[in-house]
Design a protein around this motif. Structure first.
Motif, PDB file in Angstrom:
ATOM      1  N   LEU A  56       0.783  -1.140  -0.015  1.00  0.00           N
ATOM      2  CA  LEU A  56       0.037  -0.116  -0.028  1.00  0.00           C
ATOM      3  C   LEU A  56       0.580   1.306  -0.124  1.00  0.00           C
ATOM      4  O   LEU A  56       2.295   1.041   0.310  1.00  0.00           O
ATOM      5  CB  LEU A  56      -0.849   0.039   1.392  1.00  0.00           C
ATOM      6  CG  LEU A  56      -1.687  -1.091   1.574  1.00  0.00           C
ATOM      7  CD1 LEU A  56      -2.607  -1.022   2.878  1.00  0.00           C
ATOM      8  CD2 LEU A  56      -2.896  -1.058   0.199  1.00  0.00           C
ATOM      9  N   SER A  57       0.475   2.351  -0.259  1.00  0.00           N
ATOM     10  CA  SER A  57       1.011   3.543  -0.243  1.00  0.00           C
ATOM     11  C   SER A  57       1.246   3.875   1.320  1.00  0.00           C
ATOM     12  O   SER A  57       0.497   4.044   1.974  1.00  0.00           O
ATOM     13  CB  SER A  57       0.316   4.718  -0.932  1.00  0.00           C
ATOM     14  OG  SER A  57      -0.704   4.861   0.012  1.00  0.00           O
ATOM     15  N   GLY A  58       2.720   3.715   1.824  1.00  0.00           N
ATOM     16  CA  GLY A  58       3.040   4.049   3.159  1.00  0.00           C
ATOM     17  C   GLY A  58       3.218   2.783   3.978  1.00  0.00           C
ATOM     18  O   GLY A  58       3.715   3.050   5.046  1.00  0.00           O
ATOM     19  N   LYS A  59       2.784   1.498   3.489  1.00  0.00           N
ATOM     20  CA  LYS A  59       2.608   0.281   4.236  1.00  0.00           C
ATOM     21  C   LYS A  59       2.774  -0.824   3.380  1.00  0.00           C
ATOM     22  O   LYS A  59       2.474  -1.141   2.301  1.00  0.00           O
ATOM     23  CB  LYS A  59       1.620   0.262   5.090  1.00  0.00           C
ATOM     24  CG  LYS A  59       1.321  -0.863   6.131  1.00  0.00           C
ATOM     25  CD  LYS A  59       1.318  -0.425   7.559  1.00  0.00           C
ATOM     26  CE  LYS A  59       1.256  -1.619   8.450  1.00  0.00           C
ATOM     27  NZ  LYS A  59       2.223  -1.689   9.452  1.00  0.00           N
ATOM     28  N   ASP A  60       3.660  -1.891   3.959  1.00  0.00           N
ATOM     29  CA  ASP A  60       3.646  -3.203   3.125  1.00  0.00           C
ATOM     30  C   ASP A  60       2.964  -4.202   4.377  1.00  0.00           C
ATOM     31  O   ASP A  60       3.311  -4.099   5.533  1.00  0.00           O
ATOM     32  CB  ASP A  60       4.978  -3.652   2.970  1.00  0.00           C
ATOM     33  CG  ASP A  60       5.776  -2.866   1.681  1.00  0.00           C
ATOM     34  OD1 ASP A  60       5.119  -2.390   0.879  1.00  0.00           O
ATOM     35  OD2 ASP A  60       7.032  -2.465   1.894  1.00  0.00           O
ATOM     36  N   ILE A  61       2.195  -5.013   3.763  1.00  0.00           N
ATOM     37  CA  ILE A  61       1.480  -5.837   4.766  1.00  0.00           C
ATOM     38  C   ILE A  61       1.701  -7.575   4.223  1.00  0.00           C
ATOM     39  O   ILE A  61       1.535  -7.650   3.210  1.00  0.00           O
ATOM     40  CB  ILE A  61      -0.084  -5.559   4.868  1.00  0.00           C
ATOM     41  CG1 ILE A  61      -0.371  -4.347   5.263  1.00  0.00           C
ATOM     42  CG2 ILE A  61      -0.737  -6.924   5.503  1.00  0.00           C
ATOM     43  CD1 ILE A  61      -2.054  -3.743   5.281  1.00  0.00           C
ATOM     44  N   HIS A  62       2.335  -8.156   5.129  1.00  0.00           N
ATOM     45  CA  HIS A  62       2.636  -9.550   5.004  1.00  0.00           C
ATOM     46  C   HIS A  62       1.528 -10.533   5.706  1.00  0.00           C
ATOM     47  O   HIS A  62       1.564 -10.290   6.910  1.00  0.00           O
ATOM     48  CB  HIS A  62       3.876 -10.129   5.263  1.00  0.00           C
ATOM     49  CG  HIS A  62       4.203 -11.324   5.087  1.00  0.00           C
ATOM     50  ND1 HIS A  62       4.521 -12.071   3.538  1.00  0.00           N
ATOM     51  CD2 HIS A  62       4.420 -12.471   5.651  1.00  0.00           C
ATOM     52  CE1 HIS A  62       4.781 -13.248   3.587  1.00  0.00           C
ATOM     53  NE2 HIS A  62       4.516 -13.517   5.253  1.00  0.00           N
TER      54      HIS A  62
END
Length: 110
Positions: A56-62
């Motif tokens: 995402l814009s501003g964040k990576d989610i795993h």
């Protein structure tokens, strides 16, 4: 959104892709600024594992989920991802703003 499917020790079938795309539509309602997503399917002896990296814009989610059935693992994965995206969106919104209505009612009573 750039979407990539990867299979480890298994071939990614069109049925798996379609099922995952249908489930990702629910996520796209909450996350409007998705840049890319990588979905990885793998087989670990008896158990199946589904993972996603959502940028995402501003964040990576795993997120990852393991189950005996691949479709159940995808369902679990999308539930966890939905909760994580909603949690990120709630944290991103400012929470200490004073509403305009409260300020107007105080002025009228004076």
């Amino acid at each position: 959104m750039n979407l990539k499917f990867v299979g480890q020790n298994l071939d990614v079938t069109p049925a798996l892709k379609d099922y995952t795309l249908n489930k990702l539509e629910r996520i796209s309602r909450h996350a409007d600024q998705v840049i890319s997503a990588t979905v990885t399917f793998s087989v670990l002896k008896v158990q199946k594992k589904a993972e996603i990296n959502l940028h995402l814009s501003g964040k990576d989610i795993h997120i990852d989920c393991v189950d005996n059935d691949m479709y159940a693992a995808i369902d679990c994965l999308m539930d966890k991802l939905d909760r994580a995206v909603i949690k990120y969106k709630e944290k991103k919104q400012p929470s200490r703003e004073t509403p305009e209505i409260v300020a107007d009612t105080i002025k009228e009573t004076d």
